[in-house]
Motif scaffolding. Structure first.
Motif, PDB file in Angstrom:
ATOM      1  N   ASN A  92     -38.642 -43.277  58.512  1.00  0.00           N
ATOM      2  CA  ASN A  92     -37.835 -43.399  59.730  1.00  0.00           C
ATOM      3  C   ASN A  92     -38.658 -43.040  60.959  1.00  0.00           C
ATOM      4  O   ASN A  92     -38.637 -43.756  61.974  1.00  0.00           O
ATOM      5  N   ILE A  97     -36.996 -44.786  63.957  1.00  0.00           N
ATOM      6  CA  ILE A  97     -35.578 -44.589  63.661  1.00  0.00           C
ATOM      7  C   ILE A  97     -35.293 -43.088  63.758  1.00  0.00           C
ATOM      8  O   ILE A  97     -35.888 -42.296  63.036  1.00  0.00           O
ATOM      9  N   TYR A 100     -34.678 -37.840  61.119  1.00  0.00           N
ATOM     10  CA  TYR A 100     -35.650 -37.165  60.263  1.00  0.00           C
ATOM     11  C   TYR A 100     -35.509 -35.674  60.501  1.00  0.00           C
ATOM     12  O   TYR A 100     -34.910 -35.247  61.490  1.00  0.00           O
ATOM     13  N   GLY A 187     -31.877 -42.049  54.978  1.00  0.00           N
ATOM     14  CA  GLY A 187     -33.322 -42.017  54.886  1.00  0.00           C
ATOM     15  C   GLY A 187     -33.929 -40.629  54.915  1.00  0.00           C
ATOM     16  O   GLY A 187     -35.149 -40.483  54.969  1.00  0.00           O
TER      17      GLY A 187
END
Length: 262
Positions: A92, A97, A100, A187
């Protein structure tokens, strides 16, 4: 050991490293990555974050051991051991993205006593310690109260480098999607577990995870009133590398379904 005081220091150290990761994300070059294996990525940010965490945590307990994802330090302590993922959700991060986290757990004689998960971009600090509750930004959190799978929102992860169980896993996905409100793949397993702990997700399941992915988040779930088991229903979720974390009320329905495929 004053676990509350120690946890507050771990939170401060984790936040400091999170600031470093956030700063680096502003100008990160996606080409500055390495491959540890198939679809298993690492960047200089992971490595520098881990070095920073190990250096600062060592000051708290000089004789503690470490299990770290990037292998900055891998020494077994006699009593205390840190289990660290400096950047959970590296893929990510690399792709921009914004989900995290940092995951830090402390084990005392093989039992968790501190768990910290910092979701960096939302500034959400989840933490817990032995003798205390589970917290999000200083407010106590609890798992959800939903009691049936049909009302539940679930989280999972997809196989990305070990595909030996892919066929049955996809069948499990298909059944779960038909039987619940929805199935999410964020993720970052540490974030998934933290979201179970605070009631956003009702359950999370995944296999082929490592100890640093789940150690802190699993303790958060347990301290927030949830259940954490493996796909057979036992407690050895880290050794088995398979995890089911729930609010404790939908465990039976989900576990029965998982067992039919695994």
């Amino acid at each position: 050991m004053n676990y509350e005081l120690l946890c507050s220091k771990v939170v401060a150290i984790t936040r400091l490293t999170g600031n470093f990761i956030r700063k680096e994300s502003m100008n990160f070059d996606p080409n500055a990555i390495e491959f540890k294996g198939l679809n298993d990525l690492v960047s200089y940010v992971d490595k520098h974050a881990e070095i920073q965490l190990v250096r600062n945590l060592t000051k708290l307990i000089p004789d503690a051991g470490f299990t770290t994802e990037e292998e900055t330090e891998d020494v077994k302590g006699a009593v205390y051991n840190w289990i660290i993922d400096p950047l959970d959700g590296t893929t990510n991060f690399i792709h921009g993205i914004p989900t995290y986290s940092i995951s830090v757990a402390l084990y005392e004689e093989d039992k968790p006593v501190i768990g910290v998960v910092y979701e960096i971009n939302r500034g959400e600090m989840f933490y817990t310690y032995k003798g205390g509750e589970a917290y999000l930004n200083n407010k106590p959190i609890r798992v959800s109260s939903r009691s049936v799978l049909s009302d539940s929102l679930l989280a999972t992860g997809f196989p990305y480098h070990e595909f030996d169980k892919q066929a049955q896993y996809m069948q499990l996905f298909a059944e779960m999607m038909r039987r619940c409100h929805g199935l999410r793949r964020i993720g970052s397993a540490a974030v998934d577990l933290a979201y179970v702990a605070c009631g956003r997700f009702d359950a999370f399941f995944e296999y082929n995870l490592n100890s640093w992915d789940v150690a802190a988040g699993a303790y958060l779930v347990q301290q927030a009133g949830g259940h954490v088991i493996n796909f057979g229903g036992g407690d050895e979720f880290m050794d088995k590398r398979e995890i089911l974390a729930t609010n404790g009320k939908v465990t039976g329905e989900i576990l029965t379904t998982i067992k039919s495929y695994f």
